[in-house]
Design a protein around this motif. Structure first.
Motif, PDB file in Angstrom:
ATOM      1  N   ALA A 146      -2.365  -0.304  11.209  1.00 24.27           N
ATOM      2  CA  ALA A 146      -3.017   0.233  10.133  1.00 24.27           C
ATOM      3  C   ALA A 146      -1.952   0.961   9.193  1.00 24.27           C
ATOM      4  O   ALA A 146      -2.019   1.026   7.896  1.00 24.27           O
ATOM      5  N   LEU A 169       0.145  -1.286   7.288  1.00 25.40           N
ATOM      6  CA  LEU A 169      -0.530  -1.899   6.160  1.00 25.40           C
ATOM      7  C   LEU A 169      -0.748  -1.018   5.191  1.00 25.40           C
ATOM      8  O   LEU A 169      -0.361  -1.346   3.775  1.00 25.40           O
ATOM      9  N   ALA A 170      -0.703   0.376   5.503  1.00 28.91           N
ATOM     10  CA  ALA A 170      -0.769   1.517   4.524  1.00 28.91           C
ATOM     11  C   ALA A 170       0.452   1.813   3.741  1.00 28.91           C
ATOM     12  O   ALA A 170       0.496   1.850   2.338  1.00 28.91           O
ATOM     13  N   THR A 179       3.183  -5.050  11.130  1.00 32.39           N
ATOM     14  CA  THR A 179       2.086  -6.194  10.880  1.00 32.39           C
ATOM     15  C   THR A 179       2.170  -7.440  11.874  1.00 32.39           C
ATOM     16  O   THR A 179       1.470  -8.309  11.499  1.00 32.39           O
ATOM     17  N   GLY A 237      -3.417  -7.104   1.325  1.00 30.44           N
ATOM     18  CA  GLY A 237      -3.201  -5.934   2.328  1.00 30.44           C
ATOM     19  C   GLY A 237      -4.776  -5.508   2.686  1.00 30.44           C
ATOM     20  O   GLY A 237      -5.140  -5.080   3.935  1.00 30.44           O
ATOM     21  N   ALA A 268      -6.580  -5.356   6.342  1.00 25.35           N
ATOM     22  CA  ALA A 268      -7.049  -4.275   6.844  1.00 25.35           C
ATOM     23  C   ALA A 268      -8.517  -4.604   7.295  1.00 25.35           C
ATOM     24  O   ALA A 268      -9.092  -3.963   8.233  1.00 25.35           O
ATOM     25  N   TYR A 328      -5.526   2.479   5.065  1.00 22.94           N
ATOM     26  CA  TYR A 328      -5.106   1.537   4.281  1.00 22.94           C
ATOM     27  C   TYR A 328      -4.881   1.839   2.632  1.00 22.94           C
ATOM     28  O   TYR A 328      -3.675   2.068   2.232  1.00 22.94           O
ATOM     29  N   TYR A 329      -6.088   2.311   2.098  1.00 20.55           N
ATOM     30  CA  TYR A 329      -5.932   2.703   0.843  1.00 20.55           C
ATOM     31  C   TYR A 329      -5.414   4.017   0.564  1.00 20.55           C
ATOM     32  O   TYR A 329      -4.858   4.662  -0.466  1.00 20.55           O
TER      33      TYR A 329
END
Length: 384
Positions: A10, A13-14, A186, A122, A126, A144-145
């Motif tokens: 995670a 991904l962030a 990832t 992404g 997620a 993620y966001y």
């Protein structure tokens, strides 16, 4: 996948959100005052640069379903990161050697395409990661966001000490390092293309009409703040140190939002989170318009940062709550496209208003009104 591996993935991904929004888009607010002064831009021209960037983002979002039918989401995610790093470096070249507005427009547009590739794919990755054993879906999406906050904080540290052409190069190096880390972190998400998902089985825009309308108003409203807030603070007499502190606080608010709003996104299946967060953004946007006092300014930055990317997460949660996994790509692409459409109009609209009587204060007041309208529309979105 164990809980620790989920968390590490995670975070990787962030970094995609950090590149696509924090480094490639929101750093522009810090670069705008010196660029506008040196290049002689009007507010409309300054806003048009972000309008072109948003147009590129929309193009990328519209191409995403077709790309997902041919490539796996992780490949698109990493490709956007590499593209953004290269394009940011070219911004610096265009600024130091060519000094061409047309070339800068082209680079801002292409950067928007790369940002959409990374950010939208992404979000899909997620959502898939949130379905793994040991994962909490809303927290994964929040992380993620919230990664955008990392990019905002990094921009706050990279840009101010440098001249604006060199600052673009610094942002490019940061994007390059982040993309390398994304590729390593990832690896568990590598998968074959999902052609059926890209065709959007089970998604109907009519079912999400009020959610899409509320999100359109968000795209229109928030981007004016993120484009011009630093310029407004400069015009109000804020020091360089105050601006840096403000932007770091805003970025930290984005990071904190992962934990602040995850329960809300998990609990509600309709448009309630989108409505509440739009309303809070309207308040945050009005604060620096009503008062230049440091308390109002920092409260605005903290509140805006703590809300705006969780509002993006709320639409992914809305899709995940109400659609089968096969329809997630089409649902996410639809919300990404409507978001991009709002962002196309927003910067130029605020710049056009700001070029008239009332200046940037009036422009941001218009943004606040649009966000309030978005809250009213989103409140009418019901769970399917």
């Amino acid at each position: 996948m164990n809980e620790r591996r989920v968390f590490v993935t995670a975070l990787a991904l962030a970094l995609g959100a950090a590149i696509s929004l924090g480094l490639a888009r929101f750093s522009y607010a810090l670069l705008l005052p010196p660029m506008r002064a040196e290049l002689g831009w009007s507010y409309f021209t300054a806003g048009a640069m972000n309008t072109v960037n948003a147009t590129g983002y929309l193009v990328g979002a519209l191409l995403l379903p077709r790309a997902l039918a041919r490539l796996d989401a992780r490949t698109i995610f990493l490709g956007g990161g590499w593209g953004a790093a290269l394009l940011l470096a070219l911004h610096g070249v265009a600024g130091s050697m060519v000094r061409s507005d047309a070339l800068l427009y082209a680079l801002r547009g292409l950067t928007g395409v790369a940002s959409a590739a990374t950010f939208a794919s992404g979000g899909l990755l997620a959502a898939r990661l949130g379905q793994q054993p040991g994962a909490r879906p809303s927290l994964v999406l929040g992380l993620y966001y919230g990664g955008t906050g990392l990019g905002i904080v990094a921009s706050s540290l990279i840009v101010p000490p440098l001249t604006w052409p060199v600052a673009w190069q610094g942002l490019a190096l940061a994007a390059l390092a982040a993309t390398l880390a994304m590729g390593w972190g990832t690896r568990p998400l590598a998968a074959a293309p999902m052609a059926a998902a890209a065709r959007g089985t089970g998604f109907s825009a009519r079912d999400f009409a009020f959610g899409l309308a509320g999100y359109l108003m968000f795209g229109l409203g928030y981007i004016g703040y993120m484009t011009f807030i630093v310029t407004l603070l400069r015009e109000q007499g804020a020091s360089g140190a105050t601006v840096v502190a403000f932007y770091i606080l805003l970025g930290c608010g984005v990071i904190a939002s992962s934990w602040l709003w995850a329960p809300l996104l998990q609990r509600y299946r309709g448009g309630q989170p989108l409505a509440l967060l739009n309303a809070l953004l309207a308040v945050a946007t009005l604060l620096p318009v009503l008062s230049a006092h440091p308390l109002a300014v920092f409260a605005s930055g903290a509140l805006f940062g703590a809300v705006f990317l969780s509002l993006v997460a709320s639409t992914t949660a809305l899709v995940r709550h109400n659609l089968p996994p096969a329809a997630w790509p089409a649902g996410i692409a639809a919300f990404t496209s409507i978001f991009a459409a709002g962002q196309i109009v927003g910067p130029s609209l605020v710049g056009w208003v700001a070029d008239g009587a009332g200046g940037l204060a009036r422009g941001l007041a218009v943004s606040a009104g649009v966000l309030a309208l978005g809250a009213l529309l989103a409140a009418r979105q019901r769970a399917l």
